[in-house]
Scaffold this motif. Sequence first.
Motif, mmCIF file in Angstrom:
data_model
loop_
_atom_site.group_PDB
_atom_site.id
_atom_site.type_symbol
_atom_site.label_atom_id
_atom_site.label_comp_id
_atom_site.label_asym_id
_atom_site.label_seq_id
_atom_site.Cartn_x
_atom_site.Cartn_y
_atom_site.Cartn_z
ATOM 1 N N ILE A 49 -1.691 -0.540 1.012
ATOM 2 C CA ILE A 49 -0.379 0.098 1.079
ATOM 3 C C ILE A 49 0.578 -0.784 0.285
ATOM 4 C CG2 ILE A 49 1.456 0.966 2.570
ATOM 5 C CD1 ILE A 49 -1.224 2.367 2.978
ATOM 6 N N HIS A 50 1.077 -0.264 -0.819
ATOM 7 C CA HIS A 50 1.910 -1.046 -1.726
ATOM 8 C C HIS A 50 3.323 -1.190 -1.163
ATOM 9 C CE1 HIS A 50 -1.237 -0.890 -4.803
ATOM 10 N NE2 HIS A 50 -1.431 0.342 -4.384
ATOM 11 N N GLY A 51 3.802 -2.427 -1.125
ATOM 12 C CA GLY A 51 5.115 -2.712 -0.568
ATOM 13 C C GLY A 51 6.243 -2.411 -1.533
ATOM 14 N N LEU A 52 7.466 -2.449 -1.007
ATOM 15 C CA LEU A 52 8.642 -2.136 -1.815
ATOM 16 C C LEU A 52 8.983 -3.269 -2.768
ATOM 17 C CD1 LEU A 52 10.850 -0.626 1.052
ATOM 18 C CD2 LEU A 52 9.475 0.625 -0.639
ATOM 19 N N HIS A 53 8.869 -4.514 -2.286
ATOM 20 C CA HIS A 53 9.163 -5.696 -3.111
ATOM 21 C C HIS A 53 8.176 -6.790 -2.703
ATOM 22 C CE1 HIS A 53 12.867 -3.662 -4.255
ATOM 23 N NE2 HIS A 53 13.141 -3.502 -2.964
ATOM 24 N N PRO A 54 6.922 -6.629 -3.059
ATOM 25 C CA PRO A 54 5.892 -7.525 -2.507
ATOM 26 C C PRO A 54 5.964 -8.957 -3.013
ATOM 27 C CG PRO A 54 4.949 -6.052 -4.155
ATOM 28 C CD PRO A 54 6.349 -5.586 -3.922
ATOM 29 N N GLU A 55 5.848 -9.883 -2.062
ATOM 30 C CA GLU A 55 5.709 -11.303 -2.371
ATOM 31 C C GLU A 55 4.384 -11.843 -1.856
ATOM 32 O OE1 GLU A 55 9.065 -13.479 -0.972
ATOM 33 O OE2 GLU A 55 10.498 -12.423 -2.279
ATOM 34 N N LYS A 56 3.776 -11.117 -0.943
ATOM 35 C CA LYS A 56 2.473 -11.518 -0.404
ATOM 36 C C LYS A 56 1.741 -10.279 0.071
ATOM 37 C CE LYS A 56 4.186 -12.610 4.295
ATOM 38 N NZ LYS A 56 5.601 -12.311 4.054
ATOM 39 N N THR A 57 0.460 -10.469 0.402
ATOM 40 C CA THR A 57 -0.359 -9.386 0.953
ATOM 41 C C THR A 57 -0.802 -9.763 2.359
ATOM 42 O OG1 THR A 57 -1.185 -8.716 -1.219
ATOM 43 C CG2 THR A 57 -2.470 -8.025 0.689
ATOM 44 N N ILE A 58 -0.540 -8.875 3.299
ATOM 45 C CA ILE A 58 -0.925 -9.073 4.691
ATOM 46 C C ILE A 58 -2.183 -8.248 4.956
ATOM 47 C CG2 ILE A 58 -0.238 -8.796 7.107
ATOM 48 C CD1 ILE A 58 2.709 -8.875 6.045
ATOM 49 N N PRO B 53 7.866 2.043 5.093
ATOM 50 C CA PRO B 53 7.413 0.958 4.215
ATOM 51 C C PRO B 53 8.140 -0.354 4.464
ATOM 52 C CG PRO B 53 8.788 2.519 3.016
ATOM 53 C CD PRO B 53 8.511 3.140 4.349
ATOM 54 N N ILE B 54 7.437 -1.435 4.154
ATOM 55 C CA ILE B 54 8.014 -2.776 4.226
ATOM 56 C C ILE B 54 7.956 -3.400 2.834
ATOM 57 C CG2 ILE B 54 7.466 -3.131 6.656
ATOM 58 C CD1 ILE B 54 5.010 -4.760 5.731
ATOM 59 N N ASN B 55 8.460 -4.597 2.705
ATOM 60 C CA ASN B 55 8.507 -5.242 1.392
ATOM 61 C C ASN B 55 7.127 -5.654 0.881
ATOM 62 O OD1 ASN B 55 11.281 -5.013 1.067
ATOM 63 N ND2 ASN B 55 11.692 -6.930 2.142
ATOM 64 N N ASP B 56 6.319 -6.265 1.751
ATOM 65 C CA ASP B 56 5.049 -6.827 1.307
ATOM 66 C C ASP B 56 3.934 -5.787 1.275
ATOM 67 O OD1 ASP B 56 5.853 -9.459 0.818
ATOM 68 O OD2 ASP B 56 5.692 -9.987 2.936
ATOM 69 N N ASP B 57 2.907 -6.097 0.496
ATOM 70 C CA ASP B 57 1.716 -5.264 0.449
ATOM 71 C C ASP B 57 0.896 -5.442 1.730
ATOM 72 O OD1 ASP B 57 2.330 -4.402 -2.111
ATOM 73 O OD2 ASP B 57 1.001 -5.834 -3.110
ATOM 74 N N ILE C 50 7.082 -10.080 9.705
ATOM 75 C CA ILE C 50 6.554 -11.010 8.717
ATOM 76 C C ILE C 50 6.486 -10.398 7.319
ATOM 77 C CG2 ILE C 50 5.242 -12.275 10.460
ATOM 78 C CD1 ILE C 50 2.680 -10.965 9.346
ATOM 79 N N GLY C 51 6.441 -9.067 7.248
ATOM 80 C CA GLY C 51 6.332 -8.389 5.957
ATOM 81 C C GLY C 51 7.647 -8.109 5.279
ATOM 82 N N ASN C 52 8.743 -8.424 5.969
ATOM 83 C CA ASN C 52 10.071 -8.244 5.368
ATOM 84 C C ASN C 52 10.809 -9.555 5.168
ATOM 85 O OD1 ASN C 52 10.219 -5.414 4.971
ATOM 86 N ND2 ASN C 52 10.583 -5.101 7.167
ATOM 87 N N ASN C 53 10.105 -10.665 5.451
ATOM 88 C CA ASN C 53 10.728 -11.993 5.292
ATOM 89 C C ASN C 53 10.223 -12.686 4.036
ATOM 90 O OD1 ASN C 53 12.192 -11.735 7.642
ATOM 91 N ND2 ASN C 53 10.608 -12.662 8.916
#
Length: 373
Positions: free
Chosen positions: A53-62, A112-116, A370-373
């Motif tokens: 699931i591709h995030g809005l502004h990904p910095e990491k993958t959970i 959706p959240i920021n991270d993937d 954790i996916g939006n920080n």
Amino acid sequence: MNPFVKIRRELHQIPELGFQEFKTQAYLLSYIESLPQERMTIKKWETGLFVKIHGLHPEKTIGYRTDIDGLPIVEETNLSFSSTHEAQMHACGHDFHMSITLGILTYFVEQPINDDLLFIFQPAEEGPGGAEPMLKSEMMREWKPDIIFALHIAPEYPVGTISLKEGLLFANTSELFIDLKGKGGHAAYPHQTNDMIIAACNLVNQLQTIISRNVNPLDSAVITIGKITGGTVQNIIAERARLEGTIRTLTSDSMTKVKQRIKALVNGIETGFECEAKIDFGAMYYQVYNDEKLARDFIEFVRNETKYEVIECREAMTGEDFGYMLAEIPGFMFWLGVDSLYGLHHAKLNPNEDAISVAIDIITSYITIIGNN
């Protein structure tokens, strides 16, 4: 009815053994493909799936992992949605695990959240082991998450509780198969034979001395012989015998030592009973070791940010091939209370379905933070 309870019941009816989860994979795919696809990528791996699931502004993958296989057990629950597959059952809760995962996945498709996010639907956890080859796959190399976690149902804990600990949670495990071949013959002439029933019985007793005399008393290890086969009829001395069992240790060093001692004792049986022996250690699962910081943060999150209870447990001698993933990716596994009178791998296991919404609530809330920080 909660839609993910309905999914659990439908999956419960089609349990399949490791790397035979064809109906299960098709069911999962059908549901996942019914969701909006704009931010989703799906890839098959053997009988499992990777779903990103591709995030809005990904910095990491959970990463989040679920197992999907069943066990070779004849179900005895008498549920209206009992297994329709002969001598196969979801007796370890993987139907719960899958329905929970689909609930989490659905939530983040819609919110959706920021991270993937990477959802891993892993086959063959009960054997021969799907985590290690999945970890080594090209898809995992491409999408390898930065952190990963998973859960396992716990019949002994009430609904509304989870349980985990920092560090070691589950043991190292290894299968054990020993084949003995001697000289059979007439029951009236034992002196002309090499009786493998007697050899097998002696070996079982000797194997137990490994735990009492070769393992540090402050360590923990288990050798269980769960099955012995040998002989043909009552009046023929057995030419062959086979022992099947499991080894469980809390350290990898102890596993190495136990295996060395098994080899030495089997060599002694070969000499003492003038027979041939072969050892197969089968599949081995690496220990489940929770990242201390991530586990502690999760414990504090559940205590402070949810209405649910956390019980800090002790390590267990159960095995889980998720340990291979945790050996390479920081993460953790936790127990989910499901309040069943019967335990894991029991033909009457009947977890409380209220636990499904508990797990979805906890995990979606945790991933959102954790996916939006």
